[in-house]
Design a protein around this motif. Structure first.
Motif, PDB file in Angstrom:
ATOM      1  N   SER A  41      -6.486   5.898   4.044  1.00 53.56           N
ATOM      2  CA  SER A  41      -7.739   6.176   3.354  1.00 53.56           C
ATOM      3  C   SER A  41      -7.902   5.291   2.117  1.00 53.56           C
ATOM      4  N   PHE A  70      -4.605   4.624   0.528  1.00 55.24           N
ATOM      5  CA  PHE A  70      -3.623   5.700   0.385  1.00 55.24           C
ATOM      6  C   PHE A  70      -2.923   5.946   1.713  1.00 55.24           C
ATOM      7  N   PHE A  71      -1.601   5.721   1.723  1.00 56.22           N
ATOM      8  CA  PHE A  71      -0.757   5.826   2.897  1.00 56.22           C
ATOM      9  C   PHE A  71      -1.328   5.059   4.094  1.00 56.22           C
ATOM     10  N   ASN A  72      -1.944   3.907   3.774  1.00 54.35           N
ATOM     11  CA  ASN A  72      -2.491   2.995   4.779  1.00 54.35           C
ATOM     12  C   ASN A  72      -3.506   3.671   5.702  1.00 54.35           C
ATOM     13  N   ASN A 130       0.822  -1.212   0.000  1.00 59.92           N
ATOM     14  CA  ASN A 130       0.000   0.000   0.000  1.00 59.92           C
ATOM     15  C   ASN A 130       0.853   1.258   0.000  1.00 59.92           C
ATOM     16  N   LEU A 131       1.986   1.229   0.677  1.00 60.49           N
ATOM     17  CA  LEU A 131       2.905   2.372   0.630  1.00 60.49           C
ATOM     18  C   LEU A 131       3.430   2.560  -0.798  1.00 60.49           C
ATOM     19  N   LEU A 134      -9.144   4.137  -1.399  1.00 56.00           N
ATOM     20  CA  LEU A 134      -9.620   4.812  -2.601  1.00 56.00           C
ATOM     21  C   LEU A 134     -10.643   3.910  -3.286  1.00 56.00           C
ATOM     22  N   ILE A 166      -6.689  -0.017  -2.840  1.00 51.07           N
ATOM     23  CA  ILE A 166      -5.585   0.922  -2.680  1.00 51.07           C
ATOM     24  C   ILE A 166      -5.929   1.742  -1.448  1.00 51.07           C
ATOM     25  N   LYS A 203       1.938   1.637  -3.561  1.00 54.26           N
ATOM     26  CA  LYS A 203       0.830   2.155  -4.370  1.00 54.26           C
ATOM     27  C   LYS A 203       0.635   3.651  -4.125  1.00 54.26           C
ATOM     28  N   SER A 204       0.719   4.072  -2.859  1.00 55.69           N
ATOM     29  CA  SER A 204       0.534   5.485  -2.518  1.00 55.69           C
ATOM     30  C   SER A 204       1.611   6.349  -3.163  1.00 55.69           C
ATOM     31  N   ILE A 217       0.953   6.688  -6.851  1.00 55.45           N
ATOM     32  CA  ILE A 217      -0.060   7.702  -7.182  1.00 55.45           C
ATOM     33  C   ILE A 217       0.583   9.091  -7.182  1.00 55.45           C
ATOM     34  N   ILE A 218       1.435   9.351  -6.211  1.00 53.28           N
ATOM     35  CA  ILE A 218       2.150  10.640  -6.191  1.00 53.28           C
ATOM     36  C   ILE A 218       3.036  10.757  -7.431  1.00 53.28           C
TER      37      ILE A 218
END
Length: 189
Positions: A124, A120-122, A49-50, A126, A118, A52-53, A56-57
């Motif tokens: 939230s 986001f930053f473990n 998840n990190l 999405l 996903i 993936k986050s 996204i950035i």
């Protein structure tokens, strides 16, 4: 110090985007390899998840970088650079910009296709914009893997070319992208 690119130097926005993306993409590539060594499910979930986050950035920074390139075109390549090197430079940059979008987009859709959220930053989750699809997930997983290797190759070629310009050609190509350069003629462009 100019925000926009000049005829001889990249501006502070282009340099900040270049170096932040370089650090982020190298981190993502290293994480991708390292995550393959994890065995604890809680670690796998956390670090995937990190990854993936951060991906996204990287996607948003890639889009911003492409937009900025249109707003502030890069300085021209040296006039005495051979045509085949100019073609190689333009091709490598085009490939990088394409992979800046394709790689994270494939990763995002792969997550949806696998049915894994996903987060986001473990923190939230999405929303998934499609239902799980095992066949598509396999294709996208392989695509993400091979595009990742292509990205490694193009980044290595890009870095090697920059070093060639600096140490062999002894021109200004690398220096104009460095975060700081000593002023020339008493001023910094």
């Amino acid at each position: 110090m100019s925000l926009k690119n000049t005829a001889t130097r990249y501006g502070s926005v282009a340099r900040a985007l270049h170096w932040s993306m370089a650090l982020l993409i190298i981190t993502l590539i290293a994480m991708g390899f390292w995550m393959g060594t994890l065995s604890e499910i809680s670690e796998i979930i956390y670090y995937v998840n990190l990854h993936k986050s951060l991906g996204i950035i990287a996607l948003f920074l890639g889009i911003l970088r492409i937009v900025w390139r249109f707003v502030s075109p890069p300085p021209p390549l040296p006039a005495d650079q051979p045509a085949h090197e100019k073609l190689a430079a333009h091709t490598a940059h085009l490939a990088l910009y394409l992979m800046f979008i394709v790689q994270p987009a494939v990763g995002i859709v792969h997550s949806w296709a696998t049915g894994y959220p996903i987060v986001f930053f473990n923190i939230s989750p999405l929303p998934a914009l499609m239902a799980p699809d095992k066949g598509l997930a396999e294709i996208l997983g392989a695509t993400h893997f091979y595009v990742g290797w292509a990205l490694v190759f193009v980044i290595a070629a890009h870095a090697a070319a920059a070093l060639k310009h600096h140490f062999i050609d002894k021109d200004d190509v690398l220096l104009r992208m460095l975060p700081h350069r000593a002023p020339q003629n008493g001023r910094d462009e």
